[in-house]
Design an enzyme around this catalytic site. Structure first.
Site, PDB file in Angstrom:
ATOM      1  N   CYS B  10       0.845  -1.185   0.000  1.00 35.35           N
ATOM      2  CA  CYS B  10       0.000   0.000   0.000  1.00 35.35           C
ATOM      3  C   CYS B  10       0.889   1.247   0.000  1.00 35.35           C
ATOM      4  O   CYS B  10       2.106   1.155   0.078  1.00 35.35           O
ATOM      5  CB  CYS B  10      -0.936  -0.002   1.200  1.00 35.35           C
ATOM      6  SG  CYS B  10      -0.056  -0.058   2.762  1.00 35.35           S
ATOM      7  N   CYS B  13       3.341   1.688   2.857  1.00 33.33           N
ATOM      8  CA  CYS B  13       4.469   0.769   2.852  1.00 33.33           C
ATOM      9  C   CYS B  13       5.558   1.260   1.904  1.00 33.33           C
ATOM     10  O   CYS B  13       6.742   1.212   2.235  1.00 33.33           O
ATOM     11  CB  CYS B  13       4.015  -0.624   2.439  1.00 33.33           C
ATOM     12  SG  CYS B  13       2.591  -1.180   3.374  1.00 33.33           S
TER      13      CYS B  13
END
Lengths: 337, 76
Positions: B10, B13
Site C-alpha cells: 500500500c 508501505c
C-alpha cells in the site's frame, strides 16, 4: 510525562479554547464587515456558514486526532489479540467491538490482522466484531458529526455502530462459518508475541502529532469541498428539496441509500458535510446516517482485500448481515427523530 | 545489518521503504534492505499491522511510516 509536556499542553489547550470560542463572531465580522456582504442574501449566509464551519471542523479534528493518536499508542494489535484470544463469544464480541475503536487499523492491514487473530485463537465471530467496528466507528466521522450536528447524533452514531459490530460478529460466530475461510489461513503459524519496544511519552506525543499531520493532510480538501458544497446548498437550494426523495415518508430511501453507499469509497470527511447538506434540505436523519455507515463501514475495496482470506459465501454473509444492521439503524433513527 | 520492511504494497508501505532507503543513503550505510510482501510470512513473523520494520530480527516499528530521526535512532 514531564512537567514541560504538561505546561506546553495546558497552554496549547487554553489557546485552542480561546480561538475556538471566537470563531463564530469572527466569521460574522469577516462576512459582513470585511467582505461587506448584504445580510439576508443567500450568498452571504452561505459565506458565513463556510467561514465558520471550516475552521471549526479543522480545529475539532486536530485536537481529537491528536488525543486518539496518543491513546492508540497504548493499544497495539498484539495486545488486542492477547486480550481477545480464547474469549467466549458475547463478552468477546463486545470487547472486540470496543477495541476496534481504539486499536490502530487501516484497511490495507486487514488481511494480516485477520490471519493473526484467527490463528492465535480469537473466535471467528469475535474477529468479525473487531473488523466491522474498526472502520465503521471512525474518529473523523465522530468529530464531524459532533461538530456539525451536536453530541446527541455523535453518541447515537457511536452506539449504533458498536451495536451493529457486536451483533453481526455474534451472528457470524453462531453460523459456524469457519469452513468458509480460505484453508491456507489456518495453515499459517501465528507469529511471535514480539512487540516493538514500548514507546516513552515523547514518542507517544510524537505519534499524536503524526496522526494529526497524516490525517488532516489527507482529508482537508474533502472537508473544505464538502463544507463548500454544504454552504452552497445551505444558501441556495430550497428548504424541502430532498424531502420527497430522502424524507421520512419515502420508506424505500433507506435501502436505496445503503445500496448506493456500499460501492462508494470515500472517507468520513467527505461524506459527513454532504450529509449535513442533505439533512438541511429535508432528508431524514436515519436515511443520511445509513448512507454514511454504508459508505465507510462496507467499502468495496476492503471486500476485495478480504476476498484473499474469505470465500465468497462468507463475504456475502458479512455484507448481508452488516447491511441489515445498518438498515435497522436507519429505520430506527427515522422513527425516533 | 539486515533491515526488513513488511507491507503488502500500500501507499504507506512504499513510503516507509523510500524513507528508509533515503536515510541509509544519507548516512552512507550499506545495510541490506529486504521488502517482505508475502502475507503468510508477515503473520508468522508476528507482523499484524503494516508497514512494519524488523532490524536483525528485532521489531522496531509497526503500523506507521518511520521518520528519519526514528530510523537514525535504530541504526545507532
Amino acid at each position: 510525562m514531564t512537567r514541560k509536556h504538561l505546561l506546553v499542553g495546558t497552554a496549547a489547550l487554553a489557546l485552542w479554547v480561546a480561538v475556538y470560542a471566537q470563531l463564530a463572531p469572527l466569521a460574522h465580522r469577516l462576512t459582513y464587515g470585511l467582505l461587506r456582504l448584504v445580510p439576508g442574501s443567500p450568498f452571504s449566509s452561505a459565506a458565513e456558514f463556510f467561514l465558520y464551519e471550516t475552521p471549526k471542523v479543522m480545529m475539532l479534528l486536530t485536537i481529537i486526532l491528536f488525543v486518539v493518536g496518543v491513546i492508540r499508542t497504548f493499544f497495539t494489535p498484539q495486545r488486542t489479540r492477547r486480550i481477545l484470544a480464547g474469549r467466549r463469544e458475547s463478552a468477546g464480541n463486545v470487547l472486540a467491538a470496543l477495541l476496534g475503536v481504539v486499536t490502530p487499523f487501516c484497511s490495507c492491514s486487514a488481511v494480516p490482522l485477520f490471519i493473526g487473530f484467527v490463528t492465535a485463537g480469537v473466535p471467528l465471530g469475535v474477529t468479525f466484531s473487531f473488523l466491522i467496528s474498526a472502520p465503521m466507528v471512525n474518529e473523523v466521522a465522530l468529530v464531524l458529526l459532533f461538530g456539525l450536528f451536536g453530541w446527541k447524533v455523535a453518541v447515537l452514531y457511536a452506539g449504533t455502530g458498536l451495536s451493529i459490530a457486536i451483533a453481526s460478529g455474534w451472528i457470524i460466530g453462531r453460523m459456524g462459518m469457519e469452513r468458509h475461510v480460505e484453508e491456507w489461513v489456518y495453515q499459517t503459524k501465528p507469529g511471535s508475541e514480539d512487540e516493538a519496544t514500548a514507546p516513552d511519552w515523547r514518542e507517544r506525543l510524537q505519534d499524536g502529532r503524526l496522526a494529526v499531520r497524516d490525517i488532516v493532510g489527507k482529508v482537508w480538501p474533502y472537508v473544505v469541498a464538502g463544507i463548500a458544497l454544504g454552504a452552497g446548498i445551505h444558501g441556495y437550494v430550497p428548504e424541502d428539496f430532498m424531502a420527497a426523495l430522502m424524507g421520512k415518508s419515502a420508506w424505500w430511501s433507506v435501502p436505496a441509500a445503503i445500496i448506493i453507499g456500499i460501492p462508494m469509497y470515500s472517507n468520513a470527511a467527505g461524506i459527513v458535510p454532504i450529509m449535513l447538506a442533505l439533512l438541511e434540505k429535508g432528508a431524514a436523519l436515519g436515511t443520511a446516517l445509513a448512507f454514511m455507515m454504508a459508505v465507510i463501514g462496507l467499502s468495496l475495496p476492503e471486500m476485495i482485500i478480504l476476498r484473499k482470506v474469505l470465500k465468497p459465501r462468507l463475504i456475502a454473509v458479512f455484507i448481508g448481515i452488516v447491511g441489515t444492521g445498518i438498515l435497522i439503524v436507519g429505520y430506527l433513527f427515522n422513527m425516533l427523530f | 545489518m539486515k533491515i526488513e520492511i513488511f507491507g503488502p504494497g500500500c501507499q504507506k508501505c512504499s513510503a516507509a521503504e523510500k524513507i528508509i532507503k533515503a536515510t541509509l543513503a544519507e548516512l552512507k550505510n550499506d545495510a541490506e534492505v529486504v521488502k517482505v510482501t508475502d502475507i503468510q510470512e508477515m503473520v508468522s513473523r508476528g507482523v499484524m499491522f503494516t508497514p512494519a520494520v524488523i532490524i536483525d530480527g528485532k521489531k522496531v516499528c509497526e503500523g506507521k511510516v518511520p521518520t528519519p530521526d526514528m530510523i537514525k535512532g535504530w541504526l545507532k
